[in-house]
Design a protein around this motif. Structure first.
Motif, PDB file in Angstrom:
ATOM      1  N   MET A   1      72.828  -6.190  63.297  1.00  0.00           N
ATOM      2  CA  MET A   1      71.978  -6.293  62.426  1.00  0.00           C
ATOM      3  C   MET A   1      70.285  -5.610  62.630  1.00  0.00           C
ATOM      4  O   MET A   1      69.841  -4.882  62.055  1.00  0.00           O
ATOM      5  N   PRO A   2      70.067  -5.834  64.082  1.00  0.00           N
ATOM      6  CA  PRO A   2      68.546  -5.293  64.447  1.00  0.00           C
ATOM      7  C   PRO A   2      68.812  -3.538  64.219  1.00  0.00           C
ATOM      8  O   PRO A   2      67.736  -3.012  63.809  1.00  0.00           O
ATOM      9  N   MET A   3      69.950  -3.063  64.647  1.00  0.00           N
ATOM     10  CA  MET A   3      69.958  -1.561  64.230  1.00  0.00           C
ATOM     11  C   MET A   3      69.851  -1.133  62.869  1.00  0.00           C
ATOM     12  O   MET A   3      69.199  -0.261  62.609  1.00  0.00           O
ATOM     13  N   VAL A   4      70.587  -2.028  62.003  1.00  0.00           N
ATOM     14  CA  VAL A   4      70.472  -1.518  60.325  1.00  0.00           C
ATOM     15  C   VAL A   4      69.114  -1.648  60.036  1.00  0.00           C
ATOM     16  O   VAL A   4      68.601  -0.881  59.313  1.00  0.00           O
ATOM     17  N   LEU A   5      68.151  -2.923  60.462  1.00  0.00           N
ATOM     18  CA  LEU A   5      66.871  -2.890  60.318  1.00  0.00           C
ATOM     19  C   LEU A   5      66.039  -1.816  60.640  1.00  0.00           C
ATOM     20  O   LEU A   5      65.139  -1.614  60.009  1.00  0.00           O
ATOM     21  N   LEU A   6      66.462  -1.344  61.813  1.00  0.00           N
ATOM     22  CA  LEU A   6      65.739  -0.364  62.641  1.00  0.00           C
ATOM     23  C   LEU A   6      65.682   0.889  61.540  1.00  0.00           C
ATOM     24  O   LEU A   6      64.868   1.819  61.540  1.00  0.00           O
ATOM     25  N   TYR A   7      67.055   1.278  61.363  1.00  0.00           N
ATOM     26  CA  TYR A   7      67.300   2.460  60.368  1.00  0.00           C
ATOM     27  C   TYR A   7      66.593   2.295  58.909  1.00  0.00           C
ATOM     28  O   TYR A   7      66.108   3.001  58.602  1.00  0.00           O
ATOM     29  N   VAL A   8      66.582   1.055  58.385  1.00  0.00           N
ATOM     30  CA  VAL A   8      65.716   0.892  57.320  1.00  0.00           C
ATOM     31  C   VAL A   8      64.377   1.105  57.548  1.00  0.00           C
ATOM     32  O   VAL A   8      63.589   2.092  56.750  1.00  0.00           O
ATOM     33  N   PHE A   9      63.730   0.567  58.500  1.00  0.00           N
ATOM     34  CA  PHE A   9      62.226   0.714  58.636  1.00  0.00           C
ATOM     35  C   PHE A   9      62.050   2.029  59.152  1.00  0.00           C
ATOM     36  O   PHE A   9      61.109   2.787  58.550  1.00  0.00           O
ATOM     37  N   GLY A  10      62.846   2.765  59.819  1.00  0.00           N
ATOM     38  CA  GLY A  10      62.612   4.163  60.324  1.00  0.00           C
ATOM     39  C   GLY A  10      62.721   5.128  58.959  1.00  0.00           C
ATOM     40  O   GLY A  10      61.857   6.122  58.748  1.00  0.00           O
ATOM     41  N   SER A  11      63.646   4.684  57.958  1.00  0.00           N
ATOM     42  CA  SER A  11      63.778   5.600  56.548  1.00  0.00           C
ATOM     43  C   SER A  11      62.562   5.517  55.799  1.00  0.00           C
ATOM     44  O   SER A  11      62.243   6.401  55.284  1.00  0.00           O
ATOM     45  N   ILE A  12      62.245   4.199  55.795  1.00  0.00           N
ATOM     46  CA  ILE A  12      60.958   4.031  54.814  1.00  0.00           C
ATOM     47  C   ILE A  12      59.577   4.720  55.588  1.00  0.00           C
ATOM     48  O   ILE A  12      59.040   5.594  54.845  1.00  0.00           O
ATOM     49  N   THR A  13      59.651   4.678  56.664  1.00  0.00           N
ATOM     50  CA  THR A  13      58.410   5.440  57.403  1.00  0.00           C
ATOM     51  C   THR A  13      58.687   6.943  57.411  1.00  0.00           C
ATOM     52  O   THR A  13      57.835   7.562  57.131  1.00  0.00           O
ATOM     53  N   LEU A  14      59.948   7.392  57.450  1.00  0.00           N
ATOM     54  CA  LEU A  14      60.119   8.974  57.367  1.00  0.00           C
ATOM     55  C   LEU A  14      59.850   9.227  56.210  1.00  0.00           C
ATOM     56  O   LEU A  14      59.188  10.486  55.764  1.00  0.00           O
ATOM     57  N   LEU A  15      60.317   8.676  54.867  1.00  0.00           N
ATOM     58  CA  LEU A  15      59.838   9.050  53.658  1.00  0.00           C
ATOM     59  C   LEU A  15      58.391   9.277  53.720  1.00  0.00           C
ATOM     60  O   LEU A  15      57.785  10.054  52.865  1.00  0.00           O
ATOM     61  N   ASN A  16      57.639   8.245  53.931  1.00  0.00           N
ATOM     62  CA  ASN A  16      56.238   8.162  53.968  1.00  0.00           C
ATOM     63  C   ASN A  16      55.698   9.315  54.432  1.00  0.00           C
ATOM     64  O   ASN A  16      54.694  10.207  54.215  1.00  0.00           O
ATOM     65  N   ILE A  17      55.934   9.707  55.750  1.00  0.00           N
ATOM     66  CA  ILE A  17      55.585  10.719  56.619  1.00  0.00           C
ATOM     67  C   ILE A  17      55.875  12.195  55.755  1.00  0.00           C
ATOM     68  O   ILE A  17      54.829  12.951  55.984  1.00  0.00           O
ATOM     69  N   LEU A  18      57.110  12.304  55.291  1.00  0.00           N
ATOM     70  CA  LEU A  18      57.391  13.492  54.505  1.00  0.00           C
ATOM     71  C   LEU A  18      56.300  13.710  53.407  1.00  0.00           C
ATOM     72  O   LEU A  18      55.983  14.714  53.166  1.00  0.00           O
ATOM     73  N   PHE A  19      55.820  12.712  52.616  1.00  0.00           N
ATOM     74  CA  PHE A  19      54.708  13.040  51.770  1.00  0.00           C
ATOM     75  C   PHE A  19      53.493  13.502  52.415  1.00  0.00           C
ATOM     76  O   PHE A  19      53.005  14.451  51.873  1.00  0.00           O
TER      77      PHE A  19
END
Length: 366
Positions: free
Chosen positions: A1-19
């Motif tokens: 579960m922690p790994m899933v949450l890490l991937y989710v948070f990382g994906s959100i942040t990556l999307l924001n960084i791409l902008f």
């Protein structure tokens, strides 16, 4: 579960960084300052409704522009104060001043677009430069610089409309929001997808206006004489930008929270009529911001704090570099230390505005 949450948070942040990496197109862009400007004739247009005091203060700075050949078209949009009297006084003093006196009719009651259309029809010259009654050019080179960007292939010029630096948190928030907006519309224009401009500092040709039937496609929408028109007609090929300091316009910002929220409600209402692609991209950036700020504090409870902190720090570093460079370009570097706080308050303010617009329609302009 922690790994899933890490991937989710990382994906959100990556999307924001791409902008933010897309915004770097503007932040690291270099503009070549021209020393010789086009001297072709220009029509400057100001549409005013109950702006007597602002006109009295700001028209002299327009008339003192060093451009050799221009007319100033003052459009009185059915004012109830002394706006028309002030315009007539300037006309008596300077032959370059022309007046269009608009009387409301049943079809176009209170429509700034109707008033502007009459002013554009009055213009003698092909090059049209627009600003507002509460704006003053930052220098006497403003008109020459902005109008020189209009070339055979560039019929639309996006300029920067800054706000006067004053004390107080509201002033800082207004200037931060203006910085964020300008960074986005300059970046998207440089990336080949221009989507908006501000009427405080905007230029286009009469040919572009009439070939696209003016404001007819959104004439019944209360606002958007600037951004909706740009959203409709701007392309990669016909759009130029200019952010030279001498080509800024400076406006007096709202000084109460209620007046600022009312102004932003009109702007957001217009944005809801943008092209679907633009609405999707802008909405995605906003959602990525909101989700980042929701997920960032929660991440420390669900994943290893080292990973959470690393993701957050990387995002803030990239944001600080990109937005910081833009702030220096637009002379708002004193906001840099407060980016985090201003971003949080701006997001909250935007949520309030969205809820307000969902509950009721924003008012007409003045």
């Amino acid at each position: 579960m922690p790994m899933v949450l890490l991937y989710v948070f990382g994906s959100i942040t990556l999307l924001n960084i791409l902008f933010y990496l897309a915004f770097a197109k503007f932040s690291f862009h270099k503009i070549s300052a021209k020393t010789v400007y086009e001297n072709s004739p220009v029509s400057v247009l100001i549409c005013a409704k109950n702006e007597a005091e602002n006109l009295k203060k700001n028209i002299p700075s327009i008339l003192s522009q060093n451009h050799p050949n221009f007319e100033l078209i003052l459009i009185n949009d059915a004012s109830s104060d002394e706006t028309l009297d002030i315009m007539e006084e300037f006309k008596e003093l300077d032959s370059r001043v022309q007046i269009v006196n608009v009387v409301n009719n049943e079809t176009f009651w209170g429509s700034k677009k109707y008033a502007l259309t009459l002013g554009i029809k009055k213009a003698k010259h092909k090059k049209l430069v627009f600003t507002d009654a509460d704006c003053a050019p930052s220098s006497n080179k403003w008109l020459s610089i902005i109008s020189s960007e209009i070339l055979e292939s560039k019929e639309l010029v996006l300029g920067y409309g800054a706000y006067k630096k004053e004390k107080g948190f509201l002033n800082a928030l207004i200037r931060f929001e203006t910085l964020m907006t300008a960074t986005q519309y300059f970046s998207y224009a440089l990336n080949g997808t221009p989507y908006m401009g501000v009427g405080r500092n905007l230029a286009y040709t009469s040919t572009l206006f009439f070939e696209n039937k003016g404001f007819i496609n959104h004439i019944k929408i209360a606002s958007g004489d600037d951004d909706l028109f740009v959203n409709e007609v701007a392309t990669k090929k016909n759009t130029a930008i200019n952010y030279q300091e001498d080509a800024f316009t400076i406006s007096t910002p709202k000084n109460t929270w209620s007046s600022w929220i009312t102004q932003k409600r009109r702007h957001v209402s217009a944005a809801s009529h943008y092209k679907k692609t633009h609405k999707f991209i802008l909405g995605l950036f906003y959602i990525s911001n909101v989700l980042f700020w929701v997920a960032a504090p929660l991440s420390f409870f669900f994943i290893a704090w080292e990973f959470a902190l690393a993701i957050i720090v990387i995002r803030f570093i990239i944001q600080s570099i990109v937005l910081g460079k833009a702030a220096y370009k637009l002379k708002e570097q004193n906001l840099i230390p407060f980016f985090i706080f201003l971003e949080i308050f701006l997001i909250v303010g935007q949520i309030v505005i969205f809820i307000s617009n969902s509950a009721s329609k924003p008012t007409q302009w003045k």
